[in-house]
Design a protein around this motif. Sequence first.
Motif, PDB file in Angstrom:
ATOM      1  N   ASP A 211       0.815  -1.223   0.000  1.00  0.00           N
ATOM      2  CA  ASP A 211       0.000   0.000   0.000  1.00  0.00           C
ATOM      3  C   ASP A 211       0.839   1.259   0.000  1.00  0.00           C
ATOM      4  OD1 ASP A 211      -2.465  -1.222  -0.103  1.00  0.00           O
ATOM      5  OD2 ASP A 211      -2.742  -1.277   2.077  1.00  0.00           O
ATOM      6  N   LYS A 212       2.060   1.160   0.495  1.00  0.00           N
ATOM      7  CA  LYS A 212       2.949   2.324   0.567  1.00  0.00           C
ATOM      8  C   LYS A 212       3.760   2.526  -0.713  1.00  0.00           C
ATOM      9  CE  LYS A 212       1.973   3.337   4.865  1.00  0.00           C
ATOM     10  NZ  LYS A 212       1.284   4.605   5.218  1.00  0.00           N
ATOM     11  N   MET A 213       3.779   1.523  -1.572  1.00  0.00           N
ATOM     12  CA  MET A 213       4.609   1.587  -2.777  1.00  0.00           C
ATOM     13  C   MET A 213       3.876   2.288  -3.920  1.00  0.00           C
ATOM     14  SD  MET A 213       7.402   0.242  -1.827  1.00  0.00           S
ATOM     15  CE  MET A 213       8.275  -0.035  -3.380  1.00  0.00           C
ATOM     16  N   PRO A 214       4.634   2.912  -4.853  1.00  0.00           N
ATOM     17  CA  PRO A 214       3.998   3.526  -6.026  1.00  0.00           C
ATOM     18  C   PRO A 214       3.216   2.473  -6.807  1.00  0.00           C
ATOM     19  CG  PRO A 214       6.283   4.232  -5.830  1.00  0.00           C
ATOM     20  CD  PRO A 214       6.085   3.124  -4.834  1.00  0.00           C
ATOM     21  N   LYS A 215       2.056   2.874  -7.335  1.00  0.00           N
ATOM     22  CA  LYS A 215       1.161   1.914  -8.004  1.00  0.00           C
ATOM     23  C   LYS A 215       1.782   1.269  -9.241  1.00  0.00           C
ATOM     24  CE  LYS A 215      -3.269   3.764  -6.401  1.00  0.00           C
ATOM     25  NZ  LYS A 215      -2.687   4.523  -5.290  1.00  0.00           N
ATOM     26  N   ASP A 216       2.702   1.981  -9.916  1.00  0.00           N
ATOM     27  CA  ASP A 216       3.275   1.396 -11.133  1.00  0.00           C
ATOM     28  C   ASP A 216       4.204   0.223 -10.814  1.00  0.00           C
ATOM     29  OD1 ASP A 216       5.089   3.141  -9.969  1.00  0.00           O
ATOM     30  OD2 ASP A 216       5.986   3.743 -11.860  1.00  0.00           O
ATOM     31  N   TYR A 217       4.588   0.074  -9.554  1.00  0.00           N
ATOM     32  CA  TYR A 217       5.424  -1.061  -9.166  1.00  0.00           C
ATOM     33  C   TYR A 217       4.630  -2.368  -9.195  1.00  0.00           C
ATOM     34  CZ  TYR A 217       9.376   1.821  -7.608  1.00  0.00           C
ATOM     35  OH  TYR A 217      10.455   2.681  -7.567  1.00  0.00           O
ATOM     36  N   TYR A 218       3.295  -2.277  -9.147  1.00  0.00           N
ATOM     37  CA  TYR A 218       2.458  -3.477  -9.145  1.00  0.00           C
ATOM     38  C   TYR A 218       2.420  -4.157 -10.515  1.00  0.00           C
ATOM     39  CZ  TYR A 218       0.461  -1.000  -5.053  1.00  0.00           C
ATOM     40  OH  TYR A 218       0.276  -0.320  -3.884  1.00  0.00           O
ATOM     41  N   VAL A 219       2.876  -3.471 -11.549  1.00  0.00           N
ATOM     42  CA  VAL A 219       2.845  -3.974 -12.931  1.00  0.00           C
ATOM     43  C   VAL A 219       1.428  -4.448 -13.291  1.00  0.00           C
ATOM     44  CG1 VAL A 219       4.172  -5.273 -14.634  1.00  0.00           C
ATOM     45  CG2 VAL A 219       5.166  -4.869 -12.402  1.00  0.00           C
ATOM     46  N   GLY A 220       0.449  -3.661 -12.873  1.00  0.00           N
ATOM     47  CA  GLY A 220      -0.933  -3.936 -13.254  1.00  0.00           C
ATOM     48  C   GLY A 220      -1.632  -5.016 -12.466  1.00  0.00           C
ATOM     49  N   ASP A 221      -0.975  -5.581 -11.462  1.00  0.00           N
ATOM     50  CA  ASP A 221      -1.595  -6.669 -10.699  1.00  0.00           C
ATOM     51  C   ASP A 221      -1.134  -6.583  -9.243  1.00  0.00           C
ATOM     52  OD1 ASP A 221      -2.581  -9.075  -9.661  1.00  0.00           O
ATOM     53  OD2 ASP A 221      -2.259 -10.158 -11.532  1.00  0.00           O
ATOM     54  N   LYS A 222      -1.879  -5.816  -8.465  1.00  0.00           N
ATOM     55  CA  LYS A 222      -1.488  -5.609  -7.069  1.00  0.00           C
ATOM     56  C   LYS A 222      -1.537  -6.895  -6.257  1.00  0.00           C
ATOM     57  CE  LYS A 222      -2.386  -2.744  -3.001  1.00  0.00           C
ATOM     58  NZ  LYS A 222      -3.231  -1.678  -2.396  1.00  0.00           N
ATOM     59  N   ASP A 223      -2.577  -7.711  -6.500  1.00  0.00           N
ATOM     60  CA  ASP A 223      -2.698  -8.970  -5.745  1.00  0.00           C
ATOM     61  C   ASP A 223      -1.490  -9.880  -5.993  1.00  0.00           C
ATOM     62  OD1 ASP A 223      -5.100  -8.200  -4.666  1.00  0.00           O
ATOM     63  OD2 ASP A 223      -6.320  -9.231  -6.154  1.00  0.00           O
ATOM     64  N   LEU A 224      -1.047  -9.925  -7.236  1.00  0.00           N
ATOM     65  CA  LEU A 224       0.120 -10.747  -7.564  1.00  0.00           C
ATOM     66  C   LEU A 224       1.383 -10.175  -6.923  1.00  0.00           C
ATOM     67  CD1 LEU A 224       0.868 -13.267  -9.243  1.00  0.00           C
ATOM     68  CD2 LEU A 224       1.478 -11.717 -11.117  1.00  0.00           C
ATOM     69  N   TYR A 225       1.468  -8.844  -6.868  1.00  0.00           N
ATOM     70  CA  TYR A 225       2.605  -8.174  -6.230  1.00  0.00           C
ATOM     71  C   TYR A 225       2.655  -8.546  -4.744  1.00  0.00           C
ATOM     72  CZ  TYR A 225       5.806  -4.366  -4.925  1.00  0.00           C
ATOM     73  OH  TYR A 225       6.867  -3.636  -4.447  1.00  0.00           O
ATOM     74  N   ILE A 226       1.496  -8.487  -4.092  1.00  0.00           N
ATOM     75  CA  ILE A 226       1.421  -8.819  -2.666  1.00  0.00           C
ATOM     76  C   ILE A 226       1.765 -10.289  -2.439  1.00  0.00           C
ATOM     77  CG2 ILE A 226      -0.158  -9.054  -0.707  1.00  0.00           C
ATOM     78  CD1 ILE A 226      -1.658  -6.590  -1.808  1.00  0.00           C
TER      79      ILE A 226
END
Length: 363
Positions: free
Chosen positions: A288-303
């Motif tokens: 939640d604290k990271m820039p959104k573009d770091y998620y590469v379009g998939d926040k759930d996968l990033y987490i």
Amino acid sequence: MRKRGRISPPREGPAMSTFRASRKAGSRLKAFVGTLALATGLMASSGAFAEKLTIIVGGMEKQIYLPAALTRELGYFKDEGLDVELINSRAGVEAENELLAGAVHGVVGFYDHTIDLQAKGKYLKSIVQFSQAPGEVQLVSTKYADEIKSPADFKGRTLGVTGLGSSTDFLTRYLASRGGLKAGDYTLLPVGAGNTFIAAMKQDQIQSGMTTEPTIGQLLKTGQAKILVDMRTPEMTAAALGGPYPAASFYVQQSWLDAHPDEAQKLANAFVKTMRFIASHSAAEIADKMPKDYYVGDKDLYIQGLAAGKAQFTPDGRMPKDGPETVLKVLQAFAKNVQGKQIDLSKTYTTSFVDNAAKALGN
């Protein structure tokens, strides 16, 4: 009787011109000094005096280097009175070269570079240790999963690394050597990370390769790759490499450290606070604290990827026990420039800045 009239002004001679110019300059100088004093007062009262430092990161989108951007996002650099610019690079070896050229003040990259460069007569020192495991995974293309079942099967294959001379290069060569292979038995291809790595595997430029999250998760989700060797936790790393492997760290040139101990301490304070934040928060809270573009379009996968590899991070920024010895052993297995050299590990890292930060923050 003499007529009364206006008194004519004196002629504008050189002396008078100089006098007028000096008066104008004096007025402008007073105004400037007044403005500067006001600005100085405002800056001092607001704590806005910031020391500008430039740090290069060997791939900011990689989760292994997450502490760099997280420290910025949490405002910990500013809390220390620092103005830190983070610069992105494709691989740790590129970041290392920028540091040696004097273009940046420090590097967020793998600790093993400090040993590799000492063998070449250059002295870098890690002052904060971010991780106790590489956070890297050796993936194999699904097309070749039945043929490449261990590093011994790398023979005749092309293997992807972020860059030649990078830490993925070091680790890949070590895995191959443990599998009984020599340098000429396989080919290393620098393909970076993220989209370029994924494209190289899709296009069959590489049959296997070493990368990090979030690239790992993307390839596993699409079914394009499978895990061959996992080094995202200390336990799995010990199984693959024979011991703890301190990896992501913040390192600087020894000469800079000698001349700027105060700045180094402020950076260490900020980074240690971040390591404590990572240790005390969930993967979702960190994401939640990271820039959104770091998620590469998939926040759930990033987490999901962060949760799987969160154990790689040190809780306090300290060098893990016996870690430097493992790294030296790995490099000595294949690196000709390290083999036969006397390496003083005590000159590759220090815990003094982290210890000072712990005292300031409270143990």
